[in-house]
Every structure is written in structure tokens, then in C-alpha cells.
Design an enzyme around this catalytic site. Structure first.
Site, PDB file in Angstrom:
ATOM      1  CG  HIS A  56      -1.655   1.184   1.595  1.00 34.35           C
ATOM      2  ND1 HIS A  56      -3.032   1.136   1.203  1.00 34.35           N
ATOM      3  CD2 HIS A  56      -1.557   2.216   1.610  1.00 34.35           C
ATOM      4  CE1 HIS A  56      -3.780   2.517   1.471  1.00 34.35           C
ATOM      5  NE2 HIS A  56      -2.590   3.102   1.720  1.00 34.35           N
ATOM      6  CD  GLU A  57       1.720   3.357   3.977  1.00 33.01           C
ATOM      7  OE1 GLU A  57       1.866   4.372   3.042  1.00 33.01           O
ATOM      8  OE2 GLU A  57       1.102   3.545   4.785  1.00 33.01           O
ATOM      9  CG  HIS A  60       0.458   6.053  -0.891  1.00 34.15           C
ATOM     10  ND1 HIS A  60      -0.665   6.477  -1.611  1.00 34.15           N
ATOM     11  CD2 HIS A  60      -0.267   5.500   0.189  1.00 34.15           C
ATOM     12  CE1 HIS A  60      -1.766   6.619  -1.045  1.00 34.15           C
ATOM     13  NE2 HIS A  60      -1.485   5.781   0.135  1.00 34.15           N
TER      14      HIS A  60
END
Length: 266
Positions: A56-57, A60
């Protein structure tokens, strides 16, 4: 020596270690190797959840890099190392704690992105959306045996673990996409708001995550939220038995649920 134009991308040994734990415990759940199936489910789902948080990170960070923030690489975000996150407590510890306490895939804190380096509202929105879209993709992968009708030969205990892991991913995606300050959903819409509105909302950002968590303790809100989660899971072929029994096995310290165990043949 890494430069801003050639960021370090070697995968962190920490992430590889977590992935190895996920693989080994997935095998233990599949083969029913462990004397404590609940402990095996706990370790598998927790490690898989941490892997999804890292991805997820990373999503980003990678999107920000390609959008113009060349400082991302120097921060170590592209190595998938969870210890490199700006908010390790929000990005890793609290999400895992919320899973253990309530079976909720609560989103974590985002990586630090130098937004001033990025030009274009669509790019800013895409950077924010990249994280929860990773949870959506993870949910699709977890539920693939269900919606492909390919469960023959898949041990029931493993189905339970996948069902609960999918529930975490779906709940995380829904919560992340809420337009609440501090969450990715607000980051998607923020570039399209007026400067005045953004200035007024900015002080609320540090409290958005905790506000969402507090609201989930209200029975009516909790019920509506999980009704939506289970509706999506049913669309992906996962019934409440799989996700519910997965959560029961995950909380192994409460003892084995005899009803769920009756389907595993133990």
C-alpha cells in the site's frame, strides 16, 4: 551512493523476512501441519496483512516518484521496508492492533510526499488513490479461488484464512476511500477543493483516522459498515462463514469454535 535520479530500489531484508513468514505459515495452514491451526492462521494473516500494508505504502511512493517527487527514493520507501515509513506507529503498529482487537482493516498513515514537487491535480489524486487500489487488488487476488469457483482441493482452513484476509482488504479499501481528512479518500478530492476549504479542513487531518475508528464503535455504524463489506465479499464469492470462521481461528487465544472446526474435519 544513491542519487535522486537513481533511487535505491533493492527490496529490504525486513520485507523479505515478513514475506518468508507469510509463505511458511501459508504452507502450515494449507497442510494443517501446525498443532495449533489457530496460531498458524494468526501468523499467516498477520504477516500477509503487513505485506499488504507495505505494498500500500509502496504504491503511494512509486506513483509519487513517477509524478515528480524524486526525493522519494532517498527516504527508503521504494525498498518496501516498513521501518522506513514516516509514521511507523500509524502505518504498521495500529493497523495490526486493530486487526487483532476487532478484525478491522483500518488504514495506516501515508508515506511523506513532497507535494510541492508535483504539478497537476490528477497526479495528486492518483498518488492518494494508489494505496487503497492496492488493497482492492489484494482482495481480488485473495478471493480468486472463490470467484473462479476453484475451491476444489483447497483446504477449508485455508479458505477461512483467505476469507478473513479478504475481509481486511475490503474494509481497508472502503475506509481508505472515505473523504475524511487524514485518509487517502480525502487526498483524492483535496486537489479539487478551493484553497479556503483546504485551509479550514487541514487542522482536522491528524484526528481523521481516530474519528473513523471511534465511529466504528457505534453499533449502528458498525453494522452498516460490515453489511457493506460482506455485500462486496459475497459479490466476490466469499460468504460470511468463511470470513467469520477465519476471524474465529485468527483469535486462537479464545479457543477453537466447534462449529467452524466441524467443517475442517478436525
Amino acid at each position: 551512493m544513491p542519487t535522486p535520479h537513481k533511487p535505491p530500489t533493492r527490496v529490504s531484508p525486513v520485507f523479505l523476512g515478513i514475506t518468508a513468514v507469510m509463505a511458511v505459515t501459508a504452507w502450515a495452514v494449507w497442510t494443517d501441519f501446525s498443532a495449533s491451526p489457530g496460531l498458524a492462521v494468526f501468523l499467516f494473516v498477520t504477516s500477509a496483512w503487513i505485506v499488504s500494508l507495505c505494498l500500500h505504502e509502496y504504491a503511494h511512493a512509486r506513483t509519487a516518484l513517477h509524478s515528480g517527487d524524486l526525493s522519494i527514493g532517498a527516504k527508503g520507501y521504494l525498498t518496501l521496508n516498513p521501518l522506513a515509513y514516516t509514521h511507523a506507529m500509524l502505518s504498521l503498529v495500529l493497523p495490526v492492533l486493530f486487526v487483532i482487537l476487532g478484525g478491522i482493516g483500518l488504514p495506516g498513515g501515508a508515506v511523506f510526499i513532497e507535494r510541492g514537487r508535483i504539478h497537476g491535480r490528477w497526479k495528486h489524486s492518483l498518488i492518494s488513490a494508489a494505496g487503497p487500489l492496492t488493497n482492492v487488488l489484494f482482495a481480488v487476488v485473495c478471493t480468486a479461488p472463490f470467484w473462479l469457483d476453484a475451491l476444489d482441493g483447497v483446504p477449508v482452513l485455508f479458505q477461512y484464512a483467505l476469507g478473513f484476509l479478504a475481509l481486511l482488504q475490503v474494509s481497508a479499501a472502503i475506509l481508505n476511500f472515505l473523504p475524511v481528512p487524514g485518509l487517502d479518500g480525502y487526498g483524492v478530492v483535496e486537489p479539487w477543493l478551493s484553497h479556503r476549504v483546504r485551509r479550514q479542513v487541514e487542522p482536522l487531518a491528524p484526528f481523521g483516522l481516530f474519528l473513523v475508528f471511534a465511529l466504528l464503535f457505534i453499533p449502528e455504524v458498525h453494522g452498516v459498515f460490515f453489511d457493506a463489506v460482506h455485500a462486496i465479499l459475497r459479490g466476490l464469492g466469499v460468504d460470511e462463514l468463511a470470513s467469520g470462521c477465519g476471524f474465529d481461528y485468527y483469535r486462537f487465544w479464545q479457543g477453537e469454535n466447534e462449529y467452524c472446526a466441524s467443517f475442517t474435519g478436525r
